[in-house]
Design a protein around this motif. Sequence first.
Motif, PDB file in Angstrom:
ATOM      1  N   ASP A  60      -7.065  -8.232  -3.705  1.00  0.00           N
ATOM      2  CA  ASP A  60      -5.595  -8.158  -3.488  1.00  0.00           C
ATOM      3  C   ASP A  60      -5.270  -7.066  -2.300  1.00  0.00           C
ATOM      4  O   ASP A  60      -5.928  -6.161  -2.186  1.00  0.00           O
ATOM      5  N   VAL A  61      -4.394  -7.796  -1.437  1.00  0.00           N
ATOM      6  CA  VAL A  61      -3.622  -6.692  -0.293  1.00  0.00           C
ATOM      7  C   VAL A  61      -2.364  -6.616  -0.855  1.00  0.00           C
ATOM      8  O   VAL A  61      -1.352  -7.676  -0.612  1.00  0.00           O
ATOM      9  N   THR A  62      -1.764  -5.799  -1.316  1.00  0.00           N
ATOM     10  CA  THR A  62      -0.481  -5.283  -2.032  1.00  0.00           C
ATOM     11  C   THR A  62       0.346  -4.180  -1.530  1.00  0.00           C
ATOM     12  O   THR A  62      -0.530  -3.081  -1.337  1.00  0.00           O
ATOM     13  N   PRO A  63       1.665  -3.948  -1.013  1.00  0.00           N
ATOM     14  CA  PRO A  63       2.182  -2.773  -0.696  1.00  0.00           C
ATOM     15  C   PRO A  63       1.832  -1.413  -1.898  1.00  0.00           C
ATOM     16  O   PRO A  63       1.260  -0.513  -1.306  1.00  0.00           O
ATOM     17  N   THR A  64       1.934  -1.732  -3.114  1.00  0.00           N
ATOM     18  CA  THR A  64       1.623  -0.740  -4.122  1.00  0.00           C
ATOM     19  C   THR A  64      -0.037  -0.341  -3.942  1.00  0.00           C
ATOM     20  O   THR A  64      -0.338   0.849  -4.247  1.00  0.00           O
ATOM     21  N   GLY A  65      -0.602  -1.259  -3.667  1.00  0.00           N
ATOM     22  CA  GLY A  65      -2.241  -0.962  -3.635  1.00  0.00           C
ATOM     23  C   GLY A  65      -2.531  -0.411  -2.375  1.00  0.00           C
ATOM     24  O   GLY A  65      -3.990   0.126  -2.040  1.00  0.00           O
ATOM     25  N   ASN A  66      -2.057  -0.359  -1.242  1.00  0.00           N
ATOM     26  CA  ASN A  66      -2.217   0.137   0.131  1.00  0.00           C
ATOM     27  C   ASN A  66      -1.240   0.631   0.709  1.00  0.00           C
ATOM     28  O   ASN A  66      -0.900   0.530   1.929  1.00  0.00           O
ATOM     29  N   GLY A  67      -0.650   1.758   0.391  1.00  0.00           N
ATOM     30  CA  GLY A  67       0.343   2.286   0.818  1.00  0.00           C
ATOM     31  C   GLY A  67       0.806   3.633   0.196  1.00  0.00           C
ATOM     32  O   GLY A  67       0.208   4.210  -0.480  1.00  0.00           O
ATOM     33  N   VAL A  68       1.986   4.514   0.844  1.00  0.00           N
ATOM     34  CA  VAL A  68       2.138   5.388   0.467  1.00  0.00           C
ATOM     35  C   VAL A  68       3.686   5.392   0.077  1.00  0.00           C
ATOM     36  O   VAL A  68       4.597   4.734   0.718  1.00  0.00           O
ATOM     37  N   GLY A  69       4.057   5.468  -1.377  1.00  0.00           N
ATOM     38  CA  GLY A  69       5.305   5.479  -1.925  1.00  0.00           C
ATOM     39  C   GLY A  69       5.289   3.925  -2.237  1.00  0.00           C
ATOM     40  O   GLY A  69       4.685   3.203  -2.384  1.00  0.00           O
ATOM     41  N   ASN A  70       6.651   3.422  -2.391  1.00  0.00           N
ATOM     42  CA  ASN A  70       6.977   2.020  -2.753  1.00  0.00           C
ATOM     43  C   ASN A  70       6.934   1.043  -1.908  1.00  0.00           C
ATOM     44  O   ASN A  70       6.487  -0.182  -2.057  1.00  0.00           O
ATOM     45  N   GLU A  71       7.224   1.653  -0.711  1.00  0.00           N
ATOM     46  CA  GLU A  71       7.380   0.344   0.420  1.00  0.00           C
ATOM     47  C   GLU A  71       5.778   0.232   0.871  1.00  0.00           C
ATOM     48  O   GLU A  71       5.775  -1.125   1.574  1.00  0.00           O
ATOM     49  N   GLY A  72       4.848   0.818   0.962  1.00  0.00           N
ATOM     50  CA  GLY A  72       3.605   0.693   1.265  1.00  0.00           C
ATOM     51  C   GLY A  72       3.180   0.673   2.779  1.00  0.00           C
ATOM     52  O   GLY A  72       4.177   0.831   3.635  1.00  0.00           O
ATOM     53  N   ALA A  73       1.979   0.774   3.432  1.00  0.00           N
ATOM     54  CA  ALA A  73       1.881   0.892   4.720  1.00  0.00           C
ATOM     55  C   ALA A  73       1.798  -0.448   5.370  1.00  0.00           C
ATOM     56  O   ALA A  73       1.502  -1.310   4.536  1.00  0.00           O
TER      57      ALA A  73
END
Length: 308
Positions: free
Chosen positions: A41-54
């Motif tokens: 999986d590549v998702t905003p919550t799995g690969n980011g800072v905060g809710n918006e994602g990197a």
Amino acid sequence: ASPAKTRPVDAVRSFAERVLAERAAGGVSASQRYVQAALADVTPTGNGVGNEGAGLAVQAVGELAEAADPPMFTECVTPRTLTGARVEGFQWSAKPEVADYAGDKAEIPTNAATLAAVSKTAERIAGGHDIDRIYRDLGSPDMLASYWRLMAESVQLQYDAKRLVTVQAGATLGTSETLQAALLAGLAAVPGATYVIVSEDLVAEAGGQPEADLPAILTGGGMFGDGLPATIIPAYGSGLVSTVIVGKRSARDFYTVDPAVRLEALNIANAGIDAGVYGYWAGLVVNGAGVYVDTVTPPLPTTAARRK
């Protein structure tokens, strides 16, 4: 003869073809489940800072703010431009007049006309801050623009409060027992009134009455026919209490430096920006009788009423 060469098997392509064939036949095969399970999986919550994602775009909208409410009392004074530290003029204490004249070379009428000097020293408002230089060098341009906008709004709020002070200066004073009585007294005291100011508590009190009994200030009809012959100003947040003001715009002159003076200087030693705003105003009473201020004071209940 040379032995025949065997073609190497393309394992990846073979597997892919088999998956496509199974998919065309319908159903979910073991090979399809294998492919699905093999994808990470590549998702905003799995690969980011905060809710918006990197890796996602951010929409910068700058400051979130409501539009400023317009000044309330601009219609109560005549606006003038202030160009000096002192405003000086004169008024006729007793105006020159004419009268009937019989003729036949008799002496013409005259009256005792007198002048009085009028002057007012300009008063000041001001405000400022020492802003960290980083807001200019590395900050959002919206921040400093917002700062100057808010300071300008504050100047207008102060000017408006001073307009109300000017309106009340030198006014004719009275008292009434009801809002309706105060309105009638004011309209009688100031013929040709152009505005009526009603304090917030009286507006709220009138709003609680039966519709048929509301004064024209709220209904546009009733006891004043088609409505009051003036601009109605409910003075929300002005600090007025139990007060009705009836007046003519021409009875007060209000001098300002508008827009206010805006200055900015560097504070090099502390890496700052000194920012300041300077306003000036002067209010003059042109005609004291052109404004009537009524304090509404309901009578105290009788002893019998209190017992009930």
